[in-house]
Design a protein around this motif. Sequence first.
Motif, short mmCIF file in Angstrom:
data_model
loop_
_atom_site.label_atom_id
_atom_site.label_comp_id
_atom_site.label_asym_id
_atom_site.label_seq_id
_atom_site.Cartn_x
_atom_site.Cartn_y
_atom_site.Cartn_z
N ARG A 55 -8.98 26.26 -15.00
CA ARG A 55 -9.11 26.73 -13.62
C ARG A 55 -7.99 26.17 -12.76
NH1 ARG A 55 -8.40 22.38 -11.44
NH2 ARG A 55 -9.91 20.71 -11.10
N ASN A 68 -12.77 27.08 -19.84
CA ASN A 68 -12.98 26.97 -18.39
C ASN A 68 -11.76 26.40 -17.67
OD1 ASN A 68 -15.71 27.97 -18.42
ND2 ASN A 68 -16.29 26.01 -19.32
N ILE A 119 -10.27 29.55 -9.20
CA ILE A 119 -10.20 30.73 -10.06
C ILE A 119 -10.22 30.23 -11.50
CG2 ILE A 119 -8.85 32.74 -10.78
CD1 ILE A 119 -9.93 33.04 -8.01
N TYR A 120 -11.21 30.69 -12.26
CA TYR A 120 -11.34 30.32 -13.67
C TYR A 120 -10.78 31.44 -14.54
CZ TYR A 120 -14.33 26.37 -12.48
OH TYR A 120 -14.81 25.18 -11.98
N THR A 125 -12.57 34.61 -12.61
CA THR A 125 -13.77 34.50 -11.80
C THR A 125 -13.60 33.42 -10.74
OG1 THR A 125 -15.10 35.13 -13.72
CG2 THR A 125 -16.26 34.09 -11.87
N ARG A 126 -13.97 33.74 -9.51
CA ARG A 126 -13.89 32.74 -8.45
C ARG A 126 -15.24 32.06 -8.29
NH1 ARG A 126 -11.46 33.09 -2.26
NH2 ARG A 126 -12.16 31.02 -1.64
N ARG A 127 -15.23 30.74 -8.33
CA ARG A 127 -16.43 29.97 -8.03
C ARG A 127 -16.02 28.55 -7.64
NH1 ARG A 127 -16.81 30.71 -13.71
NH2 ARG A 127 -16.68 28.75 -14.90
N ASP A 128 -16.77 27.99 -6.72
CA ASP A 128 -16.55 26.61 -6.27
C ASP A 128 -15.11 26.37 -5.83
OD1 ASP A 128 -19.23 26.06 -6.95
OD2 ASP A 128 -18.66 25.62 -9.03
N ASP A 136 -17.72 29.55 -19.44
CA ASP A 136 -18.82 29.98 -18.58
C ASP A 136 -18.64 31.40 -18.07
OD1 ASP A 136 -20.04 27.51 -18.87
OD2 ASP A 136 -19.06 26.67 -17.09
N SER A 137 -17.40 31.91 -18.15
CA SER A 137 -17.10 33.29 -17.81
C SER A 137 -15.98 33.74 -18.72
CB SER A 137 -16.70 33.41 -16.33
OG SER A 137 -15.66 32.52 -16.01
#
Length: 458
Positions: free
Chosen positions: A430, A428, A123-124, A117-120, A110-111
Motif C-alpha cells: 500500500r 497488501n 491505496i492497496y 482499493t482505498r481504505r484507511d 485483503d483485496s
Amino acid sequence: MPEESASPSYSTIKETVAALMPELESELVELVRIPSIATEGFPSKPLFEAHDLIVSLLEKSGVTKIEKLEITGKTAPVIIATVPGPAGSPTVLMYSHYDVVPADDIELWDSPPFEPTRRDGAIYGRGTADSKANVIGMIGALRVFDGKPPVTVKLVIEGQEEFGSPFDNYPPEAPELFAADAMVIADVGSVRPGSPTLTVALRGSAQVIVELATLGADKHNGLYGGAAPDARLALIRALASLHDDNGDVAVDGLLREPWTGSSYTEDEFRTLAEIRDGLPLLGTGGIGERIWSGPAITVTGIDAPPVDGAVNAVASTARAVINLRVHPRQPATEAQAALVRHLEALRPFGLALTVTAGETGDGFAATEGGPAFDAALSALSQSWGEPAGLMAGGGSIPLVMALDTAVPTAEKLLFGATDGYANIHGPNERVLLDELEKAVVAKALFFQEYAHTFEGKK
C-alpha cells in the motif's frame, strides 16, 4: 497556477498539490490496475499498456518531448522525457519504474492485488508503493508548475527494474543522454510514515557458491555412517563458521561501521520482519549498523533432500549458494574475495571446499552537503513539517550505480512516496495518500529551492 507566480510560496505549493490530489489518486488507481509484470511467464502486453498510460499522463501535463528508448534484448520501453526550464537553470534527472513483481500468495491479500482499493487513507494494490506512486508523484510535481518547472527536468521511467534488464548497464554507454546536475531516484521512501527521510547509501551484493564431493555415490548410513566423510555435514560445519555466537558476521576483511542516521527501533524492526515473540535478533550493535552499514551473509540456497521421504544415507555431495551484502563504500569484488578466502581456508573434518565467485554489484554512497543535497533536505523537512533524517537501503538498485558511473558529477538523491511499512513485494502492499501528497510537495519545493541555490552559486 498564475503565470506571475514564478516562485510560489510553500503554502501555495501545498494548496496546489492538495487540489491536484483527487486527479493524481485516480490516475494512480488506473495505473495500478495494469498488471505490468516484467518477467518470464507473464504477458508483455500490460507493460506496454502501462508505458502508454504514463506517456498520455505526461502529455496531459504539458510534456512535449517524449522519446521511447528500446535496448537490444528483451526489455520494456524506457520513457525518456525532457521538460525545459529557464535558460541557465540546472538539470534534474528523475528516475522511477512502472513494472511490478508478481502478486503471489493471493489468499493473503485483503483485496485483489490488481483491483486497487482505498481504505484507511491508503491505496492497496501491487505496485502502489513500488513504484507507481513515485511515477505519479513525479508527474504531480510537474503539474504544480503547469509543466514549466524552474529547473530542466529529465524523466527516465523504465519497465523492467524488478527482474534485471539491459538498461541496468546502459547509462555508461550513452552518458550524454543522462547528463544532469542532480538526480532524484524515486524508488524509495521514508523510514516510517511522518518521518521524511533521504536515502544516502545502498549496500552492495556478491554471490558465492561453495560445494564439495566426498563419495562416488550416497551410501547407506547404517553401513558407512561414522567414518565415511559426509559432504552435507562438512558443508553445514563450514557455513556455521560464517557467524559468531552472537550472529555477527565472522569473516575478516568486511567493512562495518556504526550507523549514525535515522533507523528503525528494535520494536519497529521486529514488527516489520514479523519476528516471532520471544526470539532474539541476530548480531550486536544498532539496527542500522546491522542492516545498512555492515555486512550480512545469508545462505539463500542449499542442495538437500526434503525431510518428507528422506533416505538414510551419507551424502556424497553438497552445495550451497551464499549472498553477501556489502558496506556501501566497500567494492563488492573486494568483499567477495574476503569471503572466498575464508571458505577456501576451511577444512571441515579435513575436507577442502570448492568455492566459486558469482555475480557482484557495488553499493552506493551519496556525496553529502552539495547544493542539491541541501535543497532536498530542506524540501523534505518543509513538506513533512519534521526535520529530515538520513537512512540507507539494505537492497541494491543497480541503475543507481550505473547512473553514478555515467554521470559521476551529478548529485544523487533518493527519496519518494513510500515508507518502511508499505510492504513492497508482499501481500497488501500500500501507499499512504498523505505520504504521496507530501512527496509531491517535496519534489516541487526541491525544484524551486535547487533552482535558487544553483542560481546563487553561479
